[in-house]
Design a protein around this motif. Structure first.
Motif, mmCIF file in Angstrom:
data_model
loop_
_atom_site.group_PDB
_atom_site.id
_atom_site.type_symbol
_atom_site.label_atom_id
_atom_site.label_comp_id
_atom_site.label_asym_id
_atom_site.label_seq_id
_atom_site.Cartn_x
_atom_site.Cartn_y
_atom_site.Cartn_z
ATOM 1 N N TRP A 143 0.831 -1.210 0.000
ATOM 2 C CA TRP A 143 0.000 0.000 0.000
ATOM 3 C C TRP A 143 0.865 1.260 0.000
ATOM 4 O O TRP A 143 0.582 2.213 -0.731
ATOM 5 N N ARG A 144 1.903 1.257 0.802
ATOM 6 C CA ARG A 144 2.773 2.434 0.845
ATOM 7 C C ARG A 144 3.457 2.662 -0.514
ATOM 8 O O ARG A 144 3.648 3.801 -0.947
ATOM 9 N N LEU A 145 3.825 1.575 -1.186
ATOM 10 C CA LEU A 145 4.433 1.689 -2.511
ATOM 11 C C LEU A 145 3.449 2.290 -3.503
ATOM 12 O O LEU A 145 3.767 3.264 -4.203
ATOM 13 N N TYR A 146 2.244 1.712 -3.576
ATOM 14 C CA TYR A 146 1.243 2.208 -4.529
ATOM 15 C C TYR A 146 0.874 3.663 -4.234
ATOM 16 O O TYR A 146 0.701 4.469 -5.152
ATOM 17 N N THR A 147 0.755 3.987 -2.962
ATOM 18 C CA THR A 147 0.382 5.350 -2.574
ATOM 19 C C THR A 147 1.458 6.350 -2.976
ATOM 20 O O THR A 147 1.159 7.448 -3.467
ATOM 21 N N SER A 148 2.721 5.985 -2.766
ATOM 22 C CA SER A 148 3.820 6.891 -3.122
ATOM 23 C C SER A 148 3.837 7.175 -4.623
ATOM 24 O O SER A 148 4.244 8.255 -5.060
ATOM 25 N N ILE A 149 3.387 6.215 -5.406
ATOM 26 C CA ILE A 149 3.378 6.375 -6.862
ATOM 27 C C ILE A 149 2.155 7.161 -7.335
ATOM 28 O O ILE A 149 2.264 8.104 -8.125
ATOM 29 N N MET A 150 0.975 6.838 -6.826
ATOM 30 C CA MET A 150 -0.280 7.312 -7.404
ATOM 31 C C MET A 150 -0.883 8.520 -6.706
ATOM 32 O O MET A 150 -1.628 9.288 -7.325
ATOM 33 N N LYS A 151 -0.601 8.697 -5.428
ATOM 34 C CA LYS A 151 -1.256 9.758 -4.659
ATOM 35 C C LYS A 151 -1.079 11.151 -5.268
ATOM 36 O O LYS A 151 -2.039 11.922 -5.327
ATOM 37 N N PRO A 152 0.130 11.511 -5.736
ATOM 38 C CA PRO A 152 0.276 12.854 -6.314
ATOM 39 C C PRO A 152 -0.660 13.094 -7.492
ATOM 40 O O PRO A 152 -1.146 14.214 -7.684
ATOM 41 N N GLY A 153 -0.918 12.058 -8.281
ATOM 42 C CA GLY A 153 -1.812 12.214 -9.429
ATOM 43 C C GLY A 153 -3.270 12.236 -9.049
ATOM 44 O O GLY A 153 -4.079 12.937 -9.666
ATOM 45 N N ILE A 154 -3.632 11.479 -8.009
ATOM 46 C CA ILE A 154 -5.030 11.420 -7.583
ATOM 47 C C ILE A 154 -5.433 12.688 -6.850
ATOM 48 O O ILE A 154 -6.539 13.209 -7.018
ATOM 49 N N PHE A 176 -6.227 23.086 -11.310
ATOM 50 C CA PHE A 176 -6.296 24.521 -11.573
ATOM 51 C C PHE A 176 -7.126 24.803 -12.828
ATOM 52 O O PHE A 176 -7.775 25.835 -12.925
ATOM 53 N N ASP A 177 -7.091 23.884 -13.778
ATOM 54 C CA ASP A 177 -7.831 24.059 -15.028
ATOM 55 C C ASP A 177 -9.016 23.095 -15.051
ATOM 56 O O ASP A 177 -8.839 21.891 -15.188
ATOM 57 N N THR A 178 -10.218 23.641 -14.894
ATOM 58 C CA THR A 178 -11.417 22.790 -14.884
ATOM 59 C C THR A 178 -12.009 22.650 -16.282
ATOM 60 O O THR A 178 -13.081 22.060 -16.432
ATOM 61 N N THR A 179 -11.324 23.159 -17.299
ATOM 62 C CA THR A 179 -11.863 23.111 -18.668
ATOM 63 C C THR A 179 -12.252 21.702 -19.104
ATOM 64 O O THR A 179 -13.346 21.510 -19.674
ATOM 65 N N PRO A 180 -11.411 20.665 -18.878
ATOM 66 C CA PRO A 180 -11.823 19.320 -19.301
ATOM 67 C C PRO A 180 -13.123 18.862 -18.637
ATOM 68 O O PRO A 180 -13.985 18.271 -19.300
ATOM 69 N N LEU A 181 -13.289 19.129 -17.336
ATOM 70 C CA LEU A 181 -14.520 18.733 -16.659
ATOM 71 C C LEU A 181 -15.719 19.536 -17.166
ATOM 72 O O LEU A 181 -16.815 18.993 -17.330
ATOM 73 N N ALA A 194 4.536 18.067 -18.926
ATOM 74 C CA ALA A 194 5.210 18.800 -17.857
ATOM 75 C C ALA A 194 4.925 18.120 -16.525
ATOM 76 O O ALA A 194 3.851 17.534 -16.344
ATOM 77 N N PRO A 195 5.870 18.157 -15.590
ATOM 78 C CA PRO A 195 5.665 17.479 -14.294
ATOM 79 C C PRO A 195 4.359 17.865 -13.611
ATOM 80 O O PRO A 195 3.687 17.015 -13.031
ATOM 81 N N GLU A 196 3.999 19.140 -13.682
ATOM 82 C CA GLU A 196 2.773 19.581 -13.014
ATOM 83 C C GLU A 196 1.512 19.091 -13.720
ATOM 84 O O GLU A 196 0.412 19.147 -13.165
ATOM 85 N N ASP A 197 1.660 18.584 -14.961
ATOM 86 C CA ASP A 197 0.504 18.098 -15.721
ATOM 87 C C ASP A 197 0.399 16.584 -15.729
ATOM 88 O O ASP A 197 -0.493 16.019 -16.373
#
Length: 554
Positions: A146-157, A162-167, A287-290
């Motif tokens: 769980w800690r492994l998966y969280t470290s990988i996926m949490k930043p993306g989830i 900032f940009d709600t255009t797609p939604l 880009a990293p932030e995207d």
């Protein structure tokens, strides 16, 4: 026949007698085994807690012979026991488990993750159809995995959007298709929204998490969306859900053989689509932030942090959970706001008062009644209504009261918590957004407070709180903003609420009549649809998207 022929035939007759005796023994053994199996199921293990009641095993099979919804089943079979004891022993997914609804017991379970460890179907029934579907993933894993998966996926989830255009774009297209479906059906004819909600939820999830446009809003019948309908109908068949041991014998049950095939087809198709998506094929730089969840999983696979199996399982669970909650909550929204026109009109007035047609996160998060309505929808219609996916790692004393043996499965029932009069007062079953407060700060504070206390568990709680709750809350606000800005809807004449009998919670066979609200150059007039219906108690103040005057339609 000569004596010699009779003599020659005797061994064959003797062999036949032995064969008949063998088949008879086999049949008797089978019957005895079946009786033993039933006895094992019906008998509550002697080491289970003695100070809470047991629920009859036939409750788990009620969906086979009863049309009762989950709310009716809970009220009839469980509510009295749960209100008195706070927990019961229940047959669930092939074994006796502990089901909890008293908030202090729920909180004790959530806070002690090492004692009540997350462990899904991949641990409980690794041979089962549902285990084939979800595998080992960020939601059901524990400890180092769980800690492994969280470290990988949490930043993306959990990344801030900032940009709600797609939604906004997906929500706009959703309303476009909704209106087209209504036009096709004809004025005043009721249309089903269940499939369209699924198509929208998959489209929004794909662009927000997997860098994929699945095309589900462009056309019906996209295979990966069709598979979701098949899968949901497969997972919650009462006999197989209650007795997953039967999944060990797909050769005996043709429907289970097909179920395993569908789970594999979904996995392979999802991986194929993701790995052949245009942005990846075209070598688009991100880009990293995207970066999205899929980019983080792909990098982890390339770097050897996870293997192919782990990549696939977490890709699947992202797809499933990131669309399922929104889909079912939208179904419930269509029912509740169609039934409760006062809330629908009040929401519309608040939304139009913003003067905005392209909402941002800041726009919708500042709206108190919209925020309160989404929380109230989650309270009365939690999509994941019941979850028993924790197992004790050693003997436990839940709430210092209920002695639970090692390796016992425990879980919670959200509607039981959310409709308890002891927790939410005498009007607990009523849909009242105002109960959350009147300003955004107070509403958000109550939301956090009730979650910590175990009074509100739609997103689980504490260290295993749903990582995607921020996304689904924003998604619901955006899509409601767009819906209420452009349409109003009524329930089909004579529709009576009926909830699913098990599994995911939402209304069944729901149909609505949708009315488009006309935009005109006027500035501050009452909301009127194309049939001249005035939404009472509302006053349009939207400078960019005004609504027609009643007299203009005369």
């Amino acid at each position: 026949m000569t004596p010699l022929e009779i003599t020659d035939a005797l061994p064959s007759i003797g062999h036949l007698s032995n064969l008949e005796l063998g088949w008879g023994s086999y049949i008797v053994l089978t019957i005895l085994s079946f009786i033993g199996f039933l006895y094992w199921c019906l008998k509550v293990p002697s080491n289970m807690p003695k100070n809470i009641p047991s629920v009859p095993i036939y409750l788990s099979l009620s969906g086979m012979f009863s049309s009762m919804g989950q709310d009716e089943i809970y009220d009839y079979y469980l509510r009295d026991k749960m209100e008195k004891y706070g927990a019961v022993k229940i047959w669930f997914a092939g074994q006796w488990s502990i089901l909890v609804t008293r908030p202090d017991l729920v909180t004790d379970m959530f806070r002690n993750e090492d004692l009540y460890a997350k462990a899904g179907s991949q641990k409980k029934i690794p041979w089962g159809v549902i285990a084939k579907l979800v595998g080992d993933n960020i939601i059901n894993s524990h400890g180092d995995d769980w800690r492994l998966y969280t470290s990988i996926m949490k930043p993306g989830i959990q990344k801030r959007i900032f940009d709600t255009t797609p939604l906004v774009d997906k929500s706009r297209k959703f309303v476009d298709v909704l209106l087209k479906d209504q036009e096709t059906a004809g004025k005043g004819s009721a249309i089903s929204v269940i499939s369209l909600c699924q198509r929208y939820a998959i489209a929004a999830m794909g662009e927000s998490f997997l860098d994929v446009d699945f095309g589900t809003l462009d056309r019906p019948g996209v295979r990966i969306e069709v598979l979701q309908t098949i899968i949901k109908g497969t997972l919650f068949i009462p006999i197989f859900f209650s007795f997953p041991q039967l999944d060990k014998y797909p050769w005996l049950f043709k429907s289970r053989r097909r179920a395993f095939d569908h789970m594999q087809e979904f996995e392979d198709l999802l991986c194929e689509i993701v790995r052949n998506r245009p942005n990846l094929k075209n070598g688009k730089k991100i880009a990293p932030e995207d970066e999205l969840v899929v980019h983080m999983l792909e990098r982890a696979l390339e770097e050897g942090k996870i293997d192919e199996r782990q990549f696939r399982d977490n890709l699947k669970i992202t797809f499933l959970t990131a669309h399922e909650n929104a889909q079912q909550l939208m179904n419930s929204t269509f029912y509740e706001l169609g039934f409760n026109q006062t809330v629908q009109n009040k929401l519309r007035a608040e939304i139009l008062a913003t003067g905005v047609t392209d909402p941002t996160a800041d726009t919708v998060n500042k709206l108190p009644y919209l925020t309160a309505t989404v929380f109230e929808l989650l309270r009365l219609y939690p999509p994941v209504s019941q979850l028993i996916n924790r197992v004790t790692t050693r003997p436990a004393l839940l709430g210092n009261q209920i002695a639970i043996p090692n390796r016992t499965w425990v879980g919670w029932n959200a509607p039981g918590v959310h409709t308890s009069t002891k927790v939410w007062g005498p009007d607990a079953k009523k849909f009242i957004p105002e109960r959350w407060g009147t300003d955004v700060d107070a509403i958000q504070s109550k939301f956090r407070r009730e979650g910590v206390r175990g009074n509100f568990i739609s997103f689980n709680g504490h260290s295993r709180k749903c990582l995607g709750q921020g996304f689904v809350l924003l998604q619901m606000k955006i899509v409601l903003f767009e819906m209420l800005r452009r349409v109003r809807w009524d329930l089909q004449d004579g529709y009576k609420r009926k909830l699913t009998s098990g599994g995911i919670l939402s209304p069944v066979a729901l149909k609505v009549v949708v009315h488009e609200l006309e935009q005109t150059p006027s500035k501050t007039e009452k909301l009127v649809d194309l049939n001249g219906h005035v939404a009472e108690g509302t006053q349009g103040t939207n400078a960019d998207c005004e609504w027609s005057r009643p007299e203009a339609l005369a």
